[in-house]
Design a protein around this motif. Structure first.
Motif, short mmCIF file in Angstrom:
data_model
loop_
_atom_site.label_atom_id
_atom_site.label_comp_id
_atom_site.label_asym_id
_atom_site.label_seq_id
_atom_site.Cartn_x
_atom_site.Cartn_y
_atom_site.Cartn_z
N SER A 1 -2.69 -0.73 -11.56
CA SER A 1 -2.97 -2.09 -11.11
C SER A 1 -2.94 -3.11 -12.25
N LEU B 1 -7.46 -0.52 -6.57
CA LEU B 1 -7.48 0.59 -5.62
C LEU B 1 -6.31 1.55 -5.83
N VAL B 2 -5.35 1.18 -6.68
CA VAL B 2 -4.20 2.03 -6.93
C VAL B 2 -3.99 2.21 -8.43
N GLY C 1 0.83 -1.19 0.00
CA GLY C 1 0.00 0.00 0.00
C GLY C 1 0.87 1.24 0.00
N PHE D 1 -5.12 -4.39 -3.05
CA PHE D 1 -4.90 -3.11 -3.72
C PHE D 1 -4.89 -3.28 -5.23
#
Length: 384
Positions: free
Chosen positions: A201, A197-198, A137, A192
């Protein structure tokens, strides 16, 4: 077959990059010394009888980590001079390759060639690999969840041409052209990546063009005992990159010899990227050169700052040791770094001088970080 086709695609992309070089270089601008340096590449072929012999050193290695399982490979370095000269620095071509029992691999080559009294320097690192990486993260307080692993495949190419600048005040100025392709092969159980979520990816292509200002007053490239080195890089990643952002990097080093074979070296490093950078391009704390003891990327964010020092000494014939310590952290901006929360790293290592003439070491380091982080590192040349 899939990996072969990907590599073939990257080779075609490199050919396109080389086609545009003649267009870009005139805009970059060379001084008269730079022009003489280019001419010397051609003239040098007529003076080949005066060039010093090539020196080659290589070594095989075997290692084991939970990520790679059993692995074997080889590395080495070739040293040579492009022309007979009292002041010309040695050129080098470093290389490495490994393969693991769970089908991970990496091939890399790092040429750094000096011409015309060091007025023209060409760096062209290339690497291709498939590996297990980890992503915890973003931020300086990420926790271990046991689901950090993911699989990625990378191809990286960079060409840097350094010449004496016309208007700038540095020793040399380098034009940088880079291309990176990252394929997230399998997110495994990383939330993630699997939940997108980032940024990044799914991987993507990155093209970059930039400038590197250098001040290099080291007395030796491979084992400096005096002098300093500073590098300031600024790279723009425009379209057709999949991610549009900028990168800033500062690398400052200082070397002081107290007695014969006793050196203290210091290194200040700062790196910052724009908000649209993919997660795998965010500045990463850890690795074999800075903040040893942490997995490379244990902490990531838009900005990374680090200060380290290292004591180096030969104690018997070709054998030596080092002791090092450092502090650093990541944050959204450099003003967000909290002195009370800085990560620390310390450790030591052994050295073996396998090239006495050029002072090139084989090194083994053990690093220890905060919260039980540790790492063992092998390589050629010093960490900085």
């Amino acid at each position: 077959m899939r990996h072969f086709n990907k590599l073939k695609y990257h080779v075609i992309t490199l050919k396109k990059i080389f086609k545009i070089l003649p267009v870009l270089i005139p805009f970059f601008g060379f001084s008269q010394k730079g022009k003489q340096a280019i001419d010397s590449i051609i003239v040098r072929q007529q003076d080949s009888t005066k060039i010093k012999k090539v020196s080659f050193n290589g070594y095989p290695y075997i290692f084991y980590t939970p990520e790679t399982e059993a692995a074997f490979g080889a590395g080495g370095i070739a040293l040579f001079y492009t022309k007979k000269s009292e002041t010309l620095r040695p050129s080098k071509i470093g290389f490495g390759a490994y393969y693991t029992s769970n089908d991970q691999y990496k091939f890399s080559i790092k040429p750094s060639i000096y011409f015309n009294s060091n007025n023209l320097v060409i760096n062209m690192p290339v690497s291709y690999g498939y590996r297990v990486d980890k992503f915890w993260g973003i931020g300086n307080n990420t926790i271990d969840s046991g689901t950090e692993q993911y699989l990625r495949q990378d191809f990286e190419f960079e060409l840097e041409v350094q010449v004496p600048p016309i208007l700038l005040f540095s020793d040399r100025a380098g034009l940088i052209i880079e291309y990176k392709n990252t394929d997230i092969v399998d997110g495994k159980n990383n939330e993630f990546i699997n939940n997108e979520l980032v940024n990044g990816s799914k991987g993507g292509n990155i093209f970059g063009i930039g400038l590197n200002l250098l001040w290099d007053r080291r007395d030796n490239l491979f084992y400096p005992t005096s002098g300093h080195f500073q590098s300031i890089k600024f790279i723009v990643h425009p379209e057709p990159s999949d991610f549009i952002y900028t990168t800033f990097e500062l690398d400052a080093r200082y070397y002081k010899e107290f007695k014969k074979d006793q050196v203290f070296a210091t290194n200040l490093y700062v790196k910052s990227v724009g908000k649209n950078a993919p997660f795998y391009e965010l500045p990463a704390l850890g690795g074999q050169n800075r903040m040893r003891g942490y997995f490379l990327g244990r902490y990531r964010d838009q900005t990374y700052a680090m200060l380290q020092g290292e004591y180096r000494q030969y104690f018997w014939k070709r054998f030596g040791f080092v002791a090092f310590a450092g502090i650093g952290d990541v944050g959204e901006e450099i003003i967000n770094l909290n002195i009370g929360e800085l990560k620390y790293s310390y450790g030591g290592g052994l050295r073996y001088l396998f090239n006495k003439k050029e002072k090139v070491n084989f090194r083994m380091d053990v690093g220890i970080g905060k919260d039980g982080n540790t790492g063992i590192y092998f390589g050629i040349e010093e960490s900085f």
